[in-house]
Structure formats: C-alpha cells, structure tokens
Design a protein around this motif. Structure first.
Motif, mmCIF file in Angstrom:
data_model
loop_
_atom_site.group_PDB
_atom_site.id
_atom_site.type_symbol
_atom_site.label_atom_id
_atom_site.label_comp_id
_atom_site.label_asym_id
_atom_site.label_seq_id
_atom_site.Cartn_x
_atom_site.Cartn_y
_atom_site.Cartn_z
ATOM 1 N N HIS A 280 0.820 -1.209 0.000
ATOM 2 C CA HIS A 280 0.000 0.000 0.000
ATOM 3 C C HIS A 280 0.856 1.261 0.000
ATOM 4 O O HIS A 280 0.360 2.335 -0.359
ATOM 5 N N SER B 185 -0.182 3.961 -2.620
ATOM 6 C CA SER B 185 -0.468 5.320 -2.131
ATOM 7 C C SER B 185 0.378 6.361 -2.844
ATOM 8 O O SER B 185 -0.112 7.441 -3.203
ATOM 9 N N ASN C 160 -1.115 9.249 -5.126
ATOM 10 C CA ASN C 160 -0.840 10.613 -4.683
ATOM 11 C C ASN C 160 -0.184 11.423 -5.800
ATOM 12 O O ASN C 160 -0.522 12.588 -6.025
ATOM 13 N N THR D 251 -6.382 7.886 -2.944
ATOM 14 C CA THR D 251 -5.175 8.000 -2.116
ATOM 15 C C THR D 251 -5.532 7.918 -0.639
ATOM 16 O O THR D 251 -4.870 7.221 0.134
ATOM 17 N N SER E 144 -6.194 4.337 0.394
ATOM 18 C CA SER E 144 -4.994 3.519 0.525
ATOM 19 C C SER E 144 -4.187 3.887 1.769
ATOM 20 O O SER E 144 -3.747 3.015 2.525
ATOM 21 N N VAL E 145 -4.019 5.191 2.005
ATOM 22 C CA VAL E 145 -3.279 5.634 3.190
ATOM 23 C C VAL E 145 -4.043 5.246 4.457
ATOM 24 O O VAL E 145 -3.442 4.866 5.468
ATOM 25 N N SER E 146 -5.372 5.318 4.408
ATOM 26 C CA SER E 146 -6.191 4.938 5.562
ATOM 27 C C SER E 146 -6.016 3.470 5.907
ATOM 28 O O SER E 146 -5.996 3.100 7.086
ATOM 29 N N PHE F 60 2.884 7.775 8.406
ATOM 30 C CA PHE F 60 1.549 7.512 7.879
ATOM 31 C C PHE F 60 0.471 8.242 8.667
ATOM 32 O O PHE F 60 -0.593 8.559 8.124
ATOM 33 N N TRP G 246 0.763 11.713 7.093
ATOM 34 C CA TRP G 246 0.219 11.631 5.732
ATOM 35 C C TRP G 246 -1.302 11.528 5.766
ATOM 36 O O TRP G 246 -2.006 12.168 4.996
ATOM 37 N N HIS G 247 -1.825 10.725 6.690
ATOM 38 C CA HIS G 247 -3.270 10.532 6.789
ATOM 39 C C HIS G 247 -3.972 11.832 7.174
ATOM 40 O O HIS G 247 -4.994 12.207 6.574
ATOM 41 N N ILE H 264 -3.948 14.129 4.166
ATOM 42 C CA ILE H 264 -4.865 13.699 3.108
ATOM 43 C C ILE H 264 -6.305 14.034 3.480
ATOM 44 O O ILE H 264 -7.109 14.445 2.636
#
Length: 262
Positions: A84, A88, A92, A114, A117-119, A144, A147-148, A151
């Motif tokens: 992932h 991601s 992204n 995105t 996938s990050v979730s 992450f 990033w989450h 996002i």
C-alpha cells in the motif's frame, strides 16, 4: 529475508524517490504568482505555507524506506504497510499532477483513492501492528499518521476545488454555510484522532489538521470563515493537551496514558 521481500523494499525506495521528485518543487520553489494563485482558489483554500507539511512527510517517509531494511522493522514494513506504500505513492502522484493541470474533479477522485490507501495503512498499523518501540513510532507510524491527517485535510479542500468557485463579491450565504460545515468537520476529525479508541489516540494527524485550519485562517478574508477556522485550530491544538491539564488539576482520565502516535 526472502528475495521477494527484498524486491518489495527496493520498489519502496524507487517509488519514494519518484514521489519526492513529483512534489519537492512545489515545496521549495517560489510561491505562486498572483495570476496562477487564483486557479483552484476556494473559500477554504489555506495559505501557501502549509505546503511545507510535505517536507516533513517526505523526511519521515524517507526515514521509513531506510528503517525498513532493519530486522526490527521487517514485520511492520512488510505486513503492516505492505504494497500500500507503493499504491499510495502512485495515486498521490496522479492526484498532484491532475490538480497541477486544473483537472480538479478527476483529481478529487484520485485524492479519495489516495485517502483510502493511506487509511488502510493507518488503521492496519494501529490495530494489527502497534508500535512496540520509539523507532516504530517515529519511523513507521508517524509518517503515515502525518500523511493521513494531511490527506483528510486535502480531501476537504479538494472537494471545494472540484465543486465550488469564488466570486468577486465574496461568499454567499450557502457558500459560507458549506465552508463552515467543512471547517467543523475538520475540527471534529482532529478531536476524533485524539479520542480514537483511547489507547490508540493519535495527535500527529490532529496536529496536521490544526495547522491546516490555521492556514485557512491566515488566507481567508471573510470574517465568518476565518474566525471559525481560527477557533477550530485552537481546539485542535489544545485538545490533545486535555489529559495533562486534567492531571495538573488532579483529575484522572483514561487518555492520560494515550500514546502520542497511533
């Protein structure tokens, strides 16, 4: 370590370098000129300085692709993050490219992909691969989490980019209402990060949203929007400190023992 796992980690390094190349200019380059800055502007668009969040995300993801080679990180990197990371990054990169060329609606679709996938990585790490050391927290979970949070904030901004526009007269009543709803959603989301299953409270994502709300405050001129954004930023900054405030006044809460990172 099997040859397949070595291959996967090599791919992680390659796509990280690709990811870095697709976003670094927007961070270290000059701010947009007046003419181009109006493209994609909404009543919830933050100030340009918030793009420096990308710098921190890239630094932490760079630490991740290095730390993944250590034996202590193998389980979380392979089974917690897995492929992932590659998915991601590619999604992204597609989102950023589409937005750069003003394809906001299809860009928003890729933004949602995105986020999905990050979730997956965010919740898989929190639920199935909790951090057992500070190295895990800093080099695997923190990238992450950051990033989450970014996002989620970007998804709200992207929604308005795709389906709204600005006017020289300023926001109308309905525009103002929808923007305020978006700001309240972000504020409650930042609180939700901290409260997430108590033991898994995550202030990293909440802090990113707090910065985003502050950037909305510094960029918008409508008083209703900017002051709601400011209030949301204050709540998002202060809420994670709630357990320590309670501790100072002698009140115990379950959240006192919540980790800083998910």
């Amino acid at each position: 370590m099997s040859k397949f796992h070595i291959f996967q980690k090599v791919v992680n390094v390659v796509v990280y370098l690709f990811f870095l190349s697709t976003t670094v200019y927007s961070v270290v380059g000059p701010a947009p000129e007046d003419g181009s800055a109006s493209d994609g502007q909404t009543y919830i668009t933050p100030s340009f300085w918030i793009e420096w969040v990308w710098t921190v995300i890239h630094l932490l993801l760079g630490a991740f692709v290095i730390y993944q080679w250590f034996e202590s990180a193998h389980e979380q990197a392979i089974h917690g993050v897995g492929w992932h990371f590659v998915i991601s990054v590619l999604l992204n990169a597609a989102w950023l490219a589409l937005v750069k060329h003003n394809h906001y609606i299809i860009g928003f679709v890729f933004l949602l992909l995105t986020a999905s996938s990050v979730s997956f990585v965010f919740y898989n790490l929190a639920n199935n691969h909790p951090a057992s050391t500070w190295y895990h927290k800093l080099f695997i979970h923190a990238p992450f989490s950051l990033w989450h949070g970014w996002i989620v904030f970007s998804a709200v901004v992207g929604l308005f980019q795709a389906f709204s526009h600005t006017s020289e007269e300023g926001p109308g009543v309905w525009s103002r209402i929808f923007v305020i709803i978006g700001l309240l959603f972000l504020t409650f989301t930042s609180v939700g990060y901290v409260e997430y299953k108590k033991q898994k409270g995550d202030i990293t994502s909440a802090f990113v949203i707090a910065l985003g709300l502050l950037a909305v405050f510094t960029n918008q001129s409508d008083n209703w929007i900017r002051w709601v954004a400011f209030a949301g930023a204050i709540v998002s900054f202060l809420y994670p400190a709630r357990p320590y405030v309670f501790k100072l006044v002698g009140r115990n809460t379950e959240a006192e023992n919540a980790p800083l990172l998910g």
